[in-house]
Write a protein that holds these residues in place. Structure first.
Motif, PDB file in Angstrom:
ATOM      1  N   ALA A  20     -23.136-101.437  -7.178  1.00  0.00           N
ATOM      2  CA  ALA A  20     -23.693-100.221  -7.777  1.00  0.00           C
ATOM      3  C   ALA A  20     -25.218-100.223  -7.708  1.00  0.00           C
ATOM      4  O   ALA A  20     -25.842 -99.206  -7.369  1.00  0.00           O
ATOM      5  N   VAL A  21     -25.839-101.366  -8.018  1.00  0.00           N
ATOM      6  CA  VAL A  21     -27.299-101.457  -7.965  1.00  0.00           C
ATOM      7  C   VAL A  21     -27.795-101.186  -6.547  1.00  0.00           C
ATOM      8  O   VAL A  21     -28.753-100.424  -6.334  1.00  0.00           O
ATOM      9  N   CYS A  22     -27.141-101.790  -5.564  1.00  0.00           N
ATOM     10  CA  CYS A  22     -27.542-101.584  -4.165  1.00  0.00           C
ATOM     11  C   CYS A  22     -27.376-100.124  -3.747  1.00  0.00           C
ATOM     12  O   CYS A  22     -28.228 -99.548  -3.052  1.00  0.00           O
ATOM     13  N   LYS A  23     -26.281 -99.501  -4.186  1.00  0.00           N
ATOM     14  CA  LYS A  23     -26.026 -98.104  -3.801  1.00  0.00           C
ATOM     15  C   LYS A  23     -27.036 -97.151  -4.427  1.00  0.00           C
ATOM     16  O   LYS A  23     -27.492 -96.199  -3.783  1.00  0.00           O
ATOM     17  N   TYR A  24     -27.373 -97.394  -5.700  1.00  0.00           N
ATOM     18  CA  TYR A  24     -28.373 -96.530  -6.335  1.00  0.00           C
ATOM     19  C   TYR A  24     -29.717 -96.644  -5.616  1.00  0.00           C
ATOM     20  O   TYR A  24     -30.419 -95.642  -5.400  1.00  0.00           O
ATOM     21  N   ALA A  25     -30.079 -97.856  -5.263  1.00  0.00           N
ATOM     22  CA  ALA A  25     -31.336 -98.052  -4.545  1.00  0.00           C
ATOM     23  C   ALA A  25     -31.300 -97.358  -3.190  1.00  0.00           C
ATOM     24  O   ALA A  25     -32.259 -96.674  -2.796  1.00  0.00           O
ATOM     25  N   GLY A  33     -26.176 -87.853  -0.432  1.00  0.00           N
ATOM     26  CA  GLY A  33     -25.207 -87.462  -1.445  1.00  0.00           C
ATOM     27  C   GLY A  33     -23.996 -88.360  -1.430  1.00  0.00           C
ATOM     28  O   GLY A  33     -23.450 -88.699  -2.489  1.00  0.00           O
ATOM     29  N   SER A  34     -23.525 -88.739  -0.244  1.00  0.00           N
ATOM     30  CA  SER A  34     -22.377 -89.632  -0.142  1.00  0.00           C
ATOM     31  C   SER A  34     -22.683 -90.982  -0.781  1.00  0.00           C
ATOM     32  O   SER A  34     -21.838 -91.566  -1.475  1.00  0.00           O
ATOM     33  N   MET A  35     -23.925 -91.476  -0.565  1.00  0.00           N
ATOM     34  CA  MET A  35     -24.308 -92.757  -1.152  1.00  0.00           C
ATOM     35  C   MET A  35     -24.397 -92.652  -2.668  1.00  0.00           C
ATOM     36  O   MET A  35     -23.962 -93.560  -3.394  1.00  0.00           O
ATOM     37  N   PHE A  36     -24.931 -91.526  -3.175  1.00  0.00           N
ATOM     38  CA  PHE A  36     -25.024 -91.346  -4.617  1.00  0.00           C
ATOM     39  C   PHE A  36     -23.632 -91.239  -5.240  1.00  0.00           C
ATOM     40  O   PHE A  36     -23.379 -91.784  -6.320  1.00  0.00           O
ATOM     41  N   ALA A  37     -22.726 -90.549  -4.535  1.00  0.00           N
ATOM     42  CA  ALA A  37     -21.346 -90.453  -5.021  1.00  0.00           C
ATOM     43  C   ALA A  37     -20.707 -91.830  -5.092  1.00  0.00           C
ATOM     44  O   ALA A  37     -19.982 -92.151  -6.044  1.00  0.00           O
ATOM     45  N   GLU A  38     -20.978 -92.663  -4.087  1.00  0.00           N
ATOM     46  CA  GLU A  38     -20.447 -94.013  -4.088  1.00  0.00           C
ATOM     47  C   GLU A  38     -21.054 -94.858  -5.213  1.00  0.00           C
ATOM     48  O   GLU A  38     -20.388 -95.701  -5.817  1.00  0.00           O
ATOM     49  N   ALA A  39     -22.337 -94.637  -5.513  1.00  0.00           N
ATOM     50  CA  ALA A  39     -22.982 -95.360  -6.610  1.00  0.00           C
ATOM     51  C   ALA A  39     -22.343 -94.985  -7.951  1.00  0.00           C
ATOM     52  O   ALA A  39     -22.083 -95.858  -8.792  1.00  0.00           O
ATOM     53  N   ILE A  40     -22.076 -93.700  -8.148  1.00  0.00           N
ATOM     54  CA  ILE A  40     -21.398 -93.244  -9.366  1.00  0.00           C
ATOM     55  C   ILE A  40     -20.001 -93.866  -9.460  1.00  0.00           C
ATOM     56  O   ILE A  40     -19.557 -94.309 -10.520  1.00  0.00           O
ATOM     57  N   HIS A  41     -19.331 -93.922  -8.309  1.00  0.00           N
ATOM     58  CA  HIS A  41     -17.990 -94.507  -8.273  1.00  0.00           C
ATOM     59  C   HIS A  41     -18.037 -95.976  -8.695  1.00  0.00           C
ATOM     60  O   HIS A  41     -17.213 -96.431  -9.496  1.00  0.00           O
ATOM     61  N   SER A  42     -18.997 -96.736  -8.179  1.00  0.00           N
ATOM     62  CA  SER A  42     -19.097 -98.153  -8.530  1.00  0.00           C
ATOM     63  C   SER A  42     -19.438 -98.337 -10.006  1.00  0.00           C
ATOM     64  O   SER A  42     -18.957 -99.271 -10.660  1.00  0.00           O
ATOM     65  N   THR A  43     -20.272 -97.447 -10.545  1.00  0.00           N
ATOM     66  CA  THR A  43     -20.594 -97.502 -11.975  1.00  0.00           C
ATOM     67  C   THR A  43     -19.346 -97.256 -12.814  1.00  0.00           C
ATOM     68  O   THR A  43     -19.094 -97.941 -13.809  1.00  0.00           O
ATOM     69  N   ALA A  44     -18.570 -96.243 -12.395  1.00  0.00           N
ATOM     70  CA  ALA A  44     -17.322 -95.956 -13.108  1.00  0.00           C
ATOM     71  C   ALA A  44     -16.382 -97.151 -13.037  1.00  0.00           C
ATOM     72  O   ALA A  44     -15.694 -97.473 -14.016  1.00  0.00           O
ATOM     73  N   ASP A  45     -16.345 -97.818 -11.892  1.00  0.00           N
ATOM     74  CA  ASP A  45     -15.493 -99.004 -11.750  1.00  0.00           C
ATOM     75  C   ASP A  45     -15.903-100.101 -12.727  1.00  0.00           C
ATOM     76  O   ASP A  45     -15.048-100.791 -13.295  1.00  0.00           O
ATOM     77  N   CYS A  46     -17.215-100.286 -12.920  1.00  0.00           N
ATOM     78  CA  CYS A  46     -17.684-101.306 -13.877  1.00  0.00           C
ATOM     79  C   CYS A  46     -17.195-100.978 -15.287  1.00  0.00           C
ATOM     80  O   CYS A  46     -16.704-101.854 -16.006  1.00  0.00           O
TER      81      CYS A  46
END
Length: 301
Positions: A20-25, A33-46
């Motif tokens: 998630a940290v890597c994706k947000y960066a 947008g796809s990367m930000f969506a993936e970052a949100i997804h990883s945060t939700a997973d945590c």
């Protein structure tokens, strides 16, 4: 789920936090947008994995006057919360972000950073999925994955596996979307990738929620476990005829109710001792069986 489940969830939590940290960066650098969506997804997973850990702890609460059979099914409630979070926080927000990007059409920057992060994330998520699949195969050798998905009574393992599948597929979509954006120079591909990721997450979340809802309502033990228990009971010489066997999955444990005609005994005390022996042997043979309710009856002939 095996005793290794909490450890597997901790591994997934650590991996998703780093991802998630890597994706947000990467999303901040590239504007993807796809990367930000993936970052949100990883945060939700945590957050989901923290909920599962809390649910596992709650499910181990001992029996009490309020909950005489314990809190084993609490894990099903928390698994349902995880599915709902995956649907709304992961899926619906990704769709919203993608639609927003369709109208703004912001160009991507530092796309190779995004591709590198996605590639590393694919490797880490694949390792997490491998761990979940190894646990599934250990307890269900030879069973097809879709059949396991429909028949499993381990809601926490179901959620972990569903999240891993969703994450890996979402990463693949994001990678292709960013790559197409680089090749064509059109940011619409990136926006469409975010929308596709959102619908993918919502679909998997709905499938997981449907299975967990069935567990909350109350499911029997797995087909294999039911068959083995009935075979065990029918082989007992003390039992003349099995009239009914009901099993109920209670978290990690099983409730068994038996209605059976016993052989003739001269004294009721002797029959009660025989029933007690059957119950003790059943629990020794199947450690998951925590409660046994045995009703002696007779068949009208």
């Amino acid at each position: 789920m095996s005793a290794e489940s909490p450890k597997a969830i901790f591994y997934a939590l650590a991996a998703n936090a780093g991802i998630a940290v890597c994706k947000y960066a990467a999303a901040a650098f590239t504007g993807s947008g796809s990367m930000f969506a993936e970052a949100i997804h990883s945060t939700a997973d945590c957050g989901n994995q923290l909920l599962l850990l809390f649910g596992l702890r709650q499910s181990r609460e001992p029996p009490s006057p309020l909950h005489p059979m314990g809190s084993g099914r609490a894990i099903n409630f928390y698994s349902l919360l995880v599915a709902l979070l995956l649907f709304f926080v992961g899926g619906a927000f990704s769709v919203y972000e993608g639609v927003h990007r369709l109208f703004t059409r912001e160009p991507l920057q530092y796309v190779y950073v995004a591709l590198a992060v996605l590639g590393v994330s694919v490797v880490l998520e694949a390792l997490s999925l491998y761990g979940a699949m190894r646990e599934i195969r250990a307890g269900n050798p030879g069973k097809p994955l879709w059949r396991w998905f429909r028949e499993t009574r381990d809601s926490d393992l179901l959620v972990v596996a569903g999240e891993d599948v969703a994450a890996l597929a979402g990463l693949a979509i994001a990678f292709v979307a960013v790559l197409l954006t680089v090749i064509t120079g059109n940011p619409v591909w990136d926006a469409c990738g975010s929308i596709c990721i959102g619908f993918l997450l919502m679909t998997i979340a709905w499938l997981v929620a449907r299975e967990v809802k069935s567990m909350i309502v109350g499911e029997s033990a797995s087909p294999e476990m039911r068959r083995d228990i009935e075979t065990f009971l029918r082989a007992r010489p003390e039992i003349r005829h099995i009239m009914n066997v009901i099993t109920l999955q209670w978290g990690k444990e099983i409730v068994v109710a038996v209605q059976a005609e016993m052989i003739d005994y001269e004294h009721s005390r002797t029959m009660v001792e025989a029933i007690n022996e059957i119950e003790a042997d059943l629990q020794a043979r199947f450690p998951q069986v925590r409660w046994v309710f045995f009703e002696p009856d007779f068949v009208n002939r």
